[in-house]
Structure formats: C-alpha cells, structure tokens
Design a protein around this motif. Structure first.
Motif, PDB file in Angstrom:
ATOM      1  N   ASN A  49       9.632   5.196   4.324  1.00  0.00           N
ATOM      2  CA  ASN A  49       7.864   5.468   4.398  1.00  0.00           C
ATOM      3  C   ASN A  49       7.342   4.759   3.222  1.00  0.00           C
ATOM      4  O   ASN A  49       6.307   4.229   2.933  1.00  0.00           O
ATOM      5  CB  ASN A  49       7.393   6.758   4.630  1.00  0.00           C
ATOM      6  CG  ASN A  49       7.565   7.240   5.943  1.00  0.00           C
ATOM      7  OD1 ASN A  49       7.451   6.666   6.725  1.00  0.00           O
ATOM      8  ND2 ASN A  49       7.648   8.490   5.801  1.00  0.00           N
ATOM      9  N   ASN A  50       8.062   4.501   1.973  1.00  0.00           N
ATOM     10  CA  ASN A  50       7.843   3.761   0.892  1.00  0.00           C
ATOM     11  C   ASN A  50       7.316   2.338   1.283  1.00  0.00           C
ATOM     12  O   ASN A  50       6.781   1.468   0.738  1.00  0.00           O
ATOM     13  CB  ASN A  50       8.560   3.727  -0.554  1.00  0.00           C
ATOM     14  CG  ASN A  50       8.689   5.125  -0.883  1.00  0.00           C
ATOM     15  OD1 ASN A  50       7.527   5.980  -0.924  1.00  0.00           O
ATOM     16  ND2 ASN A  50       9.829   5.595  -1.664  1.00  0.00           N
TER      17      ASN A  50
ATOM     18  N   HIS B 279       9.407  10.783  11.312  1.00  0.00           N
ATOM     19  CA  HIS B 279      10.719  11.140  11.019  1.00  0.00           C
ATOM     20  C   HIS B 279      11.859  10.171  10.316  1.00  0.00           C
ATOM     21  O   HIS B 279      12.867  10.156  10.288  1.00  0.00           O
ATOM     22  CB  HIS B 279      11.793  11.306  12.521  1.00  0.00           C
ATOM     23  CG  HIS B 279      10.953  12.242  13.400  1.00  0.00           C
ATOM     24  ND1 HIS B 279       9.938  12.091  14.024  1.00  0.00           N
ATOM     25  CD2 HIS B 279      11.436  13.787  13.400  1.00  0.00           C
ATOM     26  CE1 HIS B 279       9.598  13.454  14.685  1.00  0.00           C
ATOM     27  NE2 HIS B 279      10.580  14.314  14.366  1.00  0.00           N
ATOM     28  N   GLN B 280      10.992   9.307   9.614  1.00  0.00           N
ATOM     29  CA  GLN B 280      11.736   8.524   8.566  1.00  0.00           C
ATOM     30  C   GLN B 280      11.863   9.233   7.406  1.00  0.00           C
ATOM     31  O   GLN B 280      11.208  10.358   7.041  1.00  0.00           O
ATOM     32  CB  GLN B 280      10.839   7.074   8.435  1.00  0.00           C
ATOM     33  CG  GLN B 280      10.760   6.398   9.497  1.00  0.00           C
ATOM     34  CD  GLN B 280      10.052   5.031   8.928  1.00  0.00           C
ATOM     35  OE1 GLN B 280      10.574   3.672   9.593  1.00  0.00           O
ATOM     36  NE2 GLN B 280       8.871   4.738   8.364  1.00  0.00           N
TER      37      GLN B 280
ATOM     38  N   HIS C 123      -5.303  10.604  12.721  1.00  0.00           N
ATOM     39  CA  HIS C 123      -3.924  10.133  13.368  1.00  0.00           C
ATOM     40  C   HIS C 123      -2.894  10.004  12.268  1.00  0.00           C
ATOM     41  O   HIS C 123      -1.886  10.534  12.690  1.00  0.00           O
ATOM     42  CB  HIS C 123      -4.142   8.929  13.981  1.00  0.00           C
ATOM     43  CG  HIS C 123      -5.108   9.039  15.209  1.00  0.00           C
ATOM     44  ND1 HIS C 123      -5.180   9.914  16.420  1.00  0.00           N
ATOM     45  CD2 HIS C 123      -6.511   8.502  15.394  1.00  0.00           C
ATOM     46  CE1 HIS C 123      -6.250   9.919  17.145  1.00  0.00           C
ATOM     47  NE2 HIS C 123      -6.990   9.034  16.493  1.00  0.00           N
ATOM     48  N   LEU C 124      -2.868   9.328  11.139  1.00  0.00           N
ATOM     49  CA  LEU C 124      -1.850   8.953  10.412  1.00  0.00           C
ATOM     50  C   LEU C 124      -1.566  10.218   9.654  1.00  0.00           C
ATOM     51  O   LEU C 124      -2.397  10.752   8.831  1.00  0.00           O
ATOM     52  CB  LEU C 124      -2.414   8.043   9.296  1.00  0.00           C
ATOM     53  CG  LEU C 124      -1.152   7.561   8.203  1.00  0.00           C
ATOM     54  CD1 LEU C 124      -0.012   7.103   8.907  1.00  0.00           C
ATOM     55  CD2 LEU C 124      -1.719   6.731   7.334  1.00  0.00           C
ATOM     56  N   LYS C 125      -0.311  10.867   9.671  1.00  0.00           N
ATOM     57  CA  LYS C 125      -0.112  12.180   9.077  1.00  0.00           C
ATOM     58  C   LYS C 125       1.214  12.117   8.213  1.00  0.00           C
ATOM     59  O   LYS C 125       2.430  12.123   8.849  1.00  0.00           O
ATOM     60  CB  LYS C 125       0.150  13.370   9.833  1.00  0.00           C
ATOM     61  CG  LYS C 125      -1.228  13.481  10.936  1.00  0.00           C
ATOM     62  CD  LYS C 125      -2.457  13.988  10.148  1.00  0.00           C
ATOM     63  CE  LYS C 125      -3.741  14.160  11.089  1.00  0.00           C
ATOM     64  NZ  LYS C 125      -4.761  14.437  10.271  1.00  0.00           N
ATOM     65  N   LEU C 126       1.207  11.616   7.095  1.00  0.00           N
ATOM     66  CA  LEU C 126       2.359  11.734   6.234  1.00  0.00           C
ATOM     67  C   LEU C 126       2.279  12.758   5.473  1.00  0.00           C
ATOM     68  O   LEU C 126       1.365  13.377   5.087  1.00  0.00           O
ATOM     69  CB  LEU C 126       2.307  10.177   5.497  1.00  0.00           C
ATOM     70  CG  LEU C 126       2.482   8.964   6.188  1.00  0.00           C
ATOM     71  CD1 LEU C 126       2.155   7.702   5.358  1.00  0.00           C
ATOM     72  CD2 LEU C 126       3.778   8.843   6.847  1.00  0.00           C
TER      73      LEU C 126
ATOM     74  N   TRP D 226       0.663  -1.331  -0.001  1.00  0.00           N
ATOM     75  CA  TRP D 226      -0.010   0.039  -0.004  1.00  0.00           C
ATOM     76  C   TRP D 226       0.816   1.256  -0.124  1.00  0.00           C
ATOM     77  O   TRP D 226       1.931   1.450   0.733  1.00  0.00           O
ATOM     78  CB  TRP D 226      -0.900   0.015   1.179  1.00  0.00           C
ATOM     79  CG  TRP D 226      -1.889  -1.180   1.321  1.00  0.00           C
ATOM     80  CD1 TRP D 226      -1.738  -2.337   1.917  1.00  0.00           C
ATOM     81  CD2 TRP D 226      -3.045  -1.301   0.542  1.00  0.00           C
ATOM     82  NE1 TRP D 226      -2.556  -3.232   1.684  1.00  0.00           N
ATOM     83  CE2 TRP D 226      -3.641  -2.583   0.974  1.00  0.00           C
ATOM     84  CE3 TRP D 226      -3.886  -0.673  -0.094  1.00  0.00           C
ATOM     85  CZ2 TRP D 226      -4.713  -3.223   0.401  1.00  0.00           C
ATOM     86  CZ3 TRP D 226      -5.294  -1.190  -0.552  1.00  0.00           C
ATOM     87  CH2 TRP D 226      -5.466  -2.294   0.042  1.00  0.00           C
ATOM     88  N   ASP D 227       0.651   2.205  -0.869  1.00  0.00           N
ATOM     89  CA  ASP D 227       1.586   3.301  -1.081  1.00  0.00           C
ATOM     90  C   ASP D 227       1.023   4.636  -0.385  1.00  0.00           C
ATOM     91  O   ASP D 227      -0.221   4.623   0.328  1.00  0.00           O
ATOM     92  CB  ASP D 227       1.949   3.527  -2.423  1.00  0.00           C
ATOM     93  CG  ASP D 227       0.664   4.352  -3.099  1.00  0.00           C
ATOM     94  OD1 ASP D 227      -0.066   4.708  -2.638  1.00  0.00           O
ATOM     95  OD2 ASP D 227       0.785   4.359  -4.511  1.00  0.00           O
TER      96      ASP D 227
END
Length: 496
Positions: A431-432, A425-426, A372-375, A89-90
C-alpha cells in the motif's frame, strides 16, 4: 522525549558551528522585515540554521529508530530506492499528513528565523528539511503531500508562531517574570528559545529607554472553554458530547498601511476537544497577509486588497454511541494562496463596527472525507481545487458581536487507484506504493457558521457557535454521496 533529544543534538551542532558562523559575513538579499526593527539586529547564520535543520531530522530519526519503527530502518539501498522511485502520495492519517507535517516544517523555518533570516529566506530551510527527510530518512517512497505540507504549511505556521513568540519576550524582565517569558516563548517556538539559550540571550538583561523601543503590532489573544456537541447526521440529541478549549489570536491591524509585509496581519484559531471519543485536535484555522495595498474609501470606511495564505483543518471520528462508521467531517486546506479583500465600516461615534472579509484561493493541497477508500490509517481524499471564504461581523460596544462565516471548498481528486487492486488485503509495504490521491472525483464542501458573542465584562464574554457541514461527493467509479451534520460550542471567552 523527542523534544529533549532534539534540544541536546542541536546544542551539539550549535557548539560546533557557532564559532565558524560568527566569523563569516553573509551577503544575503536586503529585505525590510517589519518586526526585525523591534529586536536587536540578528547576524545572518545560514550555516548554523542548516546544521540545526539537519540535527532536527537526525534526532527525530534516532528516536523513531530506537522505538522500533519499521520505516526508520534505512540504509544506502533504501536511499537509492527512494531516489529511483520518486515522489508518491502516501497513506498516513490526516492529522499526521496535514497538521503535524506543517508543524515539523515550522521547526526548521523558525530555526532559520532565529538565525537572522527573514520570511522568504527561511522558506528554503523548511523545504530542505523536508527533502532530506523524504528522500533519505525513511524506507518508504518520498511523499508529495508531505513535501508540500511541510514546506509551505511549515512556513505559514512557523511565521505565525515566530511572531507570537517575539511578542512575549521581554529582555528587561528578571526573576520569575523572565522565566515565564522564556517559557512562553519556548511553547510557541522551541527552536527560537533554543537559540536564545545557546547565544545567552535568554539570560541577558537589557534596559532600553521606552522612547527607543519601536511599537510592536497589536496582538489580541482570546482563550475559551466550555462544552461542545458533534451531531451524527444532524440528529439533535444523537451525537458526541465533550469539553471544548480554544485559543484564538489576531495579530496586527490590516487597515494600518505600514503593516503590509508578509504576516504583518494574521488570524489563528485552535480548538481542542476532551471526551466523547473524538480527536483532541478538532479545528485549526489561519489566514495571513502575504502582500497588501490600502484602498482609499469615503469617511469611516477602510478597505485592503491583497494576497493571502490560508490553512484550515477540521477533524472528527465516528459517533461511538450511534454505531455509525462514518466520520461527521474531515476537511483540510493545507497549502492555499489567493486574492482577498477586507472592508471595515465604523459609525460616527465608533459604537458600532461592521467588517467583511472575502477570499478566493487556489488550493494546492487539500483533503476531505471519502465514502469508499478505507485504508488502516486513511479514509480521506487528497487533491487540488479552489476555496471561497466569506466572513461578516457586526460588533457593538458593551453588547458583543454577531458573525456569519461561509466556507466553500471544491476539491478535485485527479489520481485514483486501479480498480482491480484489493488494497484491503495488501500488505502495508504494497500500500505504500499505491500512490493515489484517493477516490477519483470531485467533492464540494460547505461550512456555514453563525456566531453570537455576548459581552459579560470588558474581558469576559459568552460565545455560542454552530457549524453546519454539508458534503456533496461526485465519484467517477462509485455512486455519488451527500452528507450533512453540525456541531455546536457554548464557551466562555477571556480576552487578554
């Protein structure tokens, strides 16, 4: 620039393959395509369609590479790594993942349609084009959601656009009228127009006796323009104002028993915003008939049961003037199929008509905003689930119509991410490989839309619409959240 490059490269492929494709007879399954009888029979050219699909991917990759995109720096090692890693999943933004990928798939799909394939025969071309891109044309892992969206969303959008373009072409026209006809077809389906140019169909004039031309399914086109307001947490005067533009089309008559092949009937709605620091693409909706059957009813009543494909997309950005960081809504139903029923009741003198549409669908790929998920490019969950769609409309001659739509999406995010990973911080490359649908849990979305359409003239009407968005999110590892807001549109609508 990408479009020009695509056009030029595909021209090279066509010149190279046209002679071969025209000299081979292909035995493909028989299939009665309802709109194939409205145009000259096309010889099936699967090799040419495959070459164009390959060419499309190569030109897009070339444009990405020349513009310095990191993901386009590929070699044999990246290809091998992609095949070894497998699908994930991207983390692209929602408009790219759940709208632009279906549009990309539509180009491969319509290339096959333009080369003589029917709906089912064209589906492998959108799938093949997606597999080629995901496995070989990027240095990132192949994307599960991209494959689903490009293949099935691309087939849906491709068939809709193909039929719309087919309704505007007229080979009997000449001069400026012919140029406008070809230009309109290009806007709907660039690959169809490209094939018409290469084959000479775009320039060939044909005059056929009127009684030998089969009737096309009815096509109703509506354009609207006006103003819109997106509220921040349901505040009446705190939100984003802007201009609204829209395109809506209704293709075919679902109550005509001869219109029960794939996409003999569909509706398509596109809404755009200008101003207010909001996305230009705000809304896209479509529902298309895959299979249908007429149900015998008493006098002045009609009903159709069938299997339908659905597409829904709603996007917004945080309200800048309020300082909020929460997006009022983000909802997508990109790959979805299920049963449905259409019902129509007419009065004796046909002055009044009442129509109900009800659908239940299995959602194979959907999305909704998460707290919550914040990319960097992603603040939404993906998942699977089901949707319910109810639409009731009462129309009165010379007055207008009133409608109410109730939409419910239940989305389950199964694949979360390790809680001990500090993804903020990755690196982008790390994150990919995060490989997550989002925050594990369940979201329940409601969109309630009353609409009033007042007729001002036979072609012009005033449309007032308000949509109420309610999101109830249940998270496995985080506190549950509830959010509600609305948006409103007041537009003039012109019917062609």
């Amino acid at each position: 620039m990408r479009g020009i490059l695509i056009f030029l490269l595909c021209a090279c492929f066509d010149i190279g393959y046209a002679q071969v494709a025209d000299t081979i007879h292909y035995q493909l399954p028989d299939y009665a395509d309802s709109i194939q009888s409205t145009v000259q029979k096309l010889k099936k050219k699967p090799i040419l369609a495959a070459a164009e699909t390959f060419g499309l991917n190569m030109v897009v990759w070339d444009a990405d590479y020349l513009s310095g995109q990191d993901f386009a720096k590929i070699n044999l090692s990246t290809m091998h790594n992609n095949l070894k890693t497998g699908f994930m999943w991207d983390n692209d933004n929602m408009s790219t993942n759940l709208f632009l990928h279906p549009y990309s798939g539509s180009l491969s799909f319509t290339s096959a349609r333009a080369n003589g394939m029917n709906f089912w025969q064209s589906l492998p071309f959108s799938a093949g084009g997606s597999l080629m891109w995901e496995c070989f044309m990027e240095n990132q892992p192949p994307s599960t959601n991209d494959f689903l969206a490009t293949t099935f969303g691309g087939a849906m959008l491709g068939e809709i656009l193909y039929r719309l373009s087919n309704s505007v072409y007229d080979d009997s026209k000449t001069g400026s009228a012919r140029v406008l006809s070809e230009l309109a077809g290009f806007i709907f389906t660039p690959m169809v127009e490209f094939n018409r140019i290469i084959s000479g169909e775009a320039f060939r004039v044909r005059h056929r006796p009127q009684n030998t031309i089969p009737a096309l399914p009815p096509v109703h086109l509506y354009l609207n323009w006006g103003g819109r307001f997106i509220s921040e947490r349901s505040h009446l005067f705190q939100g984003s104002y802007g201009l609204a533009f829209g395109l809506r089309t209704v293709y075919g008559d679902p109550f005509d028993e001869s219109n029960y092949k794939p996409y003999d009937w569909f509706t398509f709605n596109l809404e755009l915003n200008v101003g207010g620091a909001q996305p230009v693409l705000n809304t896209a909706n479509a529902v298309g008939l895959i299979w249908g059957k007429h149900v015998d009813m008493p006098r002045n009543q009609d009903a159709v049961i069938g299997i339908y494909q659905h597409f829904n997309f709603y996007d917004s950005d945080p309200i800048a003037v309020s300082g909020s960081e929460i997006k009022p809504y983000q909802v997508a139903e990109t790959v979805s199929f299920g049963p449905g029923m259409l019902y129509k009741l007419n009065t004796e003198n046909n002055r009044m008509q009442f129509v109900i549409k009800s659908f239940t669908s299995l959602v194979l790929l959907g999305a909704t905003y998460t707290d919550h998920l914040k990319l960097p490019d992603r603040e939404y969950n993906m998942g699977q689930g089901f949707s319910i769609n109810l639409d009731a409309n009462l129309a009165m001659q010379k007055i207008g119509d009133f409608g109410i739509k109730i939409y419910n999406l239940n989305l389950y995010t199964w694949k979360g991410y390790p809680l001990n990973v500090d993804y903020m911080h990755q690196t982008e490359e790390q994150n990919n490989y995060l490989n997550t649908e989002g925050d594990k849990g369940h979201s329940n979305l409601f969109i309630i839309t009353p609409t009033l359409n007042l007729q001002l003239s036979p072609s012009l009407s005033l449309m007032i619409e308000q949509r109420r968005f309610i999101r109830i999110a249940h998270y496995v590892y985080y506190p549950n959240m509830t959010y509600a807001t609305f948006d409103s549109r007041v537009t003039l609508q012109y019917k062609f």
